[in-house]
Design an enzyme around this catalytic site. Structure first.
Site, short mmCIF file in Angstrom:
data_model
loop_
_atom_site.label_atom_id
_atom_site.label_comp_id
_atom_site.label_asym_id
_atom_site.label_seq_id
_atom_site.Cartn_x
_atom_site.Cartn_y
_atom_site.Cartn_z
N THR A 150 1.20 -1.03 -0.21
CA THR A 150 0.04 0.18 0.16
C THR A 150 1.09 1.00 -0.02
O THR A 150 2.28 1.27 0.51
CB THR A 150 -1.06 0.26 1.11
OG1 THR A 150 -2.00 -0.98 0.96
CG2 THR A 150 -1.80 1.38 1.27
N ARG A 174 -12.40 -8.84 -2.30
CA ARG A 174 -11.99 -8.84 -1.08
C ARG A 174 -11.48 -6.64 -0.67
O ARG A 174 -10.70 -6.84 -1.99
CB ARG A 174 -10.79 -9.60 -0.57
CG ARG A 174 -10.46 -9.15 0.79
CD ARG A 174 -8.97 -8.10 1.00
NE ARG A 174 -8.32 -7.98 2.51
CZ ARG A 174 -7.15 -6.90 1.93
NH1 ARG A 174 -6.83 -5.97 0.83
NH2 ARG A 174 -7.20 -6.65 3.49
N1 ASP Z 1 -4.01 -2.70 3.86
C1 ASP Z 1 -3.58 -2.84 2.63
C2 ASP Z 1 -5.27 -3.54 2.89
O1 ASP Z 1 -5.51 -4.29 3.51
C3 ASP Z 1 -2.97 -3.73 2.59
C4 ASP Z 1 -1.10 -2.79 2.75
O2 ASP Z 1 -1.45 -1.82 3.21
O3 ASP Z 1 -0.51 -3.53 2.43
O4 ASP Z 1 -5.59 -3.86 1.77
#
Ligand code: ASP
Length: 316
Positions: free
Chosen positions: A186, A214
């Site tokens: 992210t 999802r």
């Molecule tokens: N928070 C993001 C998600 O759950 C993934 C991440 O931050 O790596 O989609």
């Protein structure tokens, strides 16, 4: 020795950076709390540092000339989305079916917000999230159509553009193994401009091997992204489900609002109670309404960039 994301995803102690207001404006960004993926570890950290620095420069240039915090966070996230090493836009994590579905959100400190989930056509999801806020009567749109992306004046891209070979190898390795450790990335940015406005933007491809459809915390206002001029702007990365349960970004603002906590204490307390205590890992970047920058994570690593009194700080 290559760093394996599976080895680094477990929660550790909190690491926290607290930078006093300077310049009248401030910008902090993150490139994920998951660390290097095995398939990209040969790149070393130089390429990641370069990507973080380019993204920081893009947002800083806007703030330096008196621009809006929202423009700065969007320009910063756009650079990270375009960079193949980060889990957003091109090079995003792949779903269980081998495709890419992006989630993104923006929030302006005035209280306006926009978000998209399961986006498959927008080259830069962050701008489509912003258009939901500015050009539609809605706040949260799932699976924005190609026509809508074009109508709103944004570039589209085919799945082939987003899917990279290292991500395909990563998906194959993870599907072939029995790994249960979280694998995350992210990108996101927060800014405070010289007029005292704050904003946050966050963008992701989600978790590797996630089920189609999802949705994590990234597009959920209050969970992965939040901004209020009087308090702070926050952009998160980590195990989305834990951030949603803990309403992490808003929990920080609530501590400031109702308990009178300072930003660093609020950040530390929220990470401790909502993530570490629940055996979840991740991190965040935040900026207070006064321009104070707080960057923190309980994951062993987090890619991030911000400035302190000595100049640009790059965390890899
Ligand atoms: N928070 C993001 C998600 O759950 C993934 C991440 O931050 O790596 O989609």
């Amino acid at each position: 020795m290559p760093v394996h994301e599976e080895a680094i995803a477990r929660p550790a102690g909190i690491r926290l950076w607290d930078v006093a207001p300077q310049n009248g404006f401030a910008l902090a960004l993150h490139g994920g709390a998951g660390g290097l993926i095995e398939e990209l570890s040969s790149e070393g950290t130089d390429a990641f540092e370069e990507g973080l620095a380019i993204a920081h420069a893009a947002g800083r240039a806007i703030l330096e000339r008196g621009g809006h915090a929202l423009d700065a966070v969007c320009a910063t996230v756009e650079q990270l989305e375009n960079h193949r090493l980060f889990n957003a836009g091109r090079g995003a994590a792949l779903t269980a079916l081998g495709g890419v579905e992006h989630d993104a959100s923006v929030m302006d400190g005035s209280g306006e917000a926009g978000a998209i989930a399961a986006s498959r056509h927008a080259k830069n999801p962050v701008y489509v999230a912003r258009s939901v806020m500015e050009k539609s009567p809605h706040l949260f749109l799932v699976s924005p159509s190609k026509e809508m992306v074009i109508d709103w004046g944004h570039e589209t891209a085919e799945q082939e553009y987003f899917i990279t070979e290292p991500r395909q190898r990563q998906l194959a390795r993870i599907q072939a193994s029995q790994l249960v450790a979280p694998r995350h990335g992210t990108v996101g940015a927060v800014a405070r401009d010289s007029h005292g406005r704050v904003a946050a933007a966050t963008s992701t491809g989600g978790m590797v091997n996630q089920q189609l459809g999802r949705v994590g915390d990234t597009p959920i206002i209050g969970a992965g992204n939040y901004a209020r001029n009087e308090f702070a702007a926050i952009s998160c990365t980590g195990e989305g489900e834990a951030f949603i349960r803990g309403v992490v970004a808003y929990d920080i603002v609530a501590r400031m609002r109702y308990l009178g906590s300072e930003l660093p204490e609020a950040v530390a307390a929220t990470i401790e109670t909502e993530l570490t205590a629940n055996h979840s890992s991740g991190g965040l970047v935040s900026v207070g309404g006064d321009g104070r920058v707080v960057v923190a994570h309980n994951s062993p690593r987090m890619f991030a960039a911000f400035e302190d009194e000595n100049g640009l700080v790059l965390l890899t």
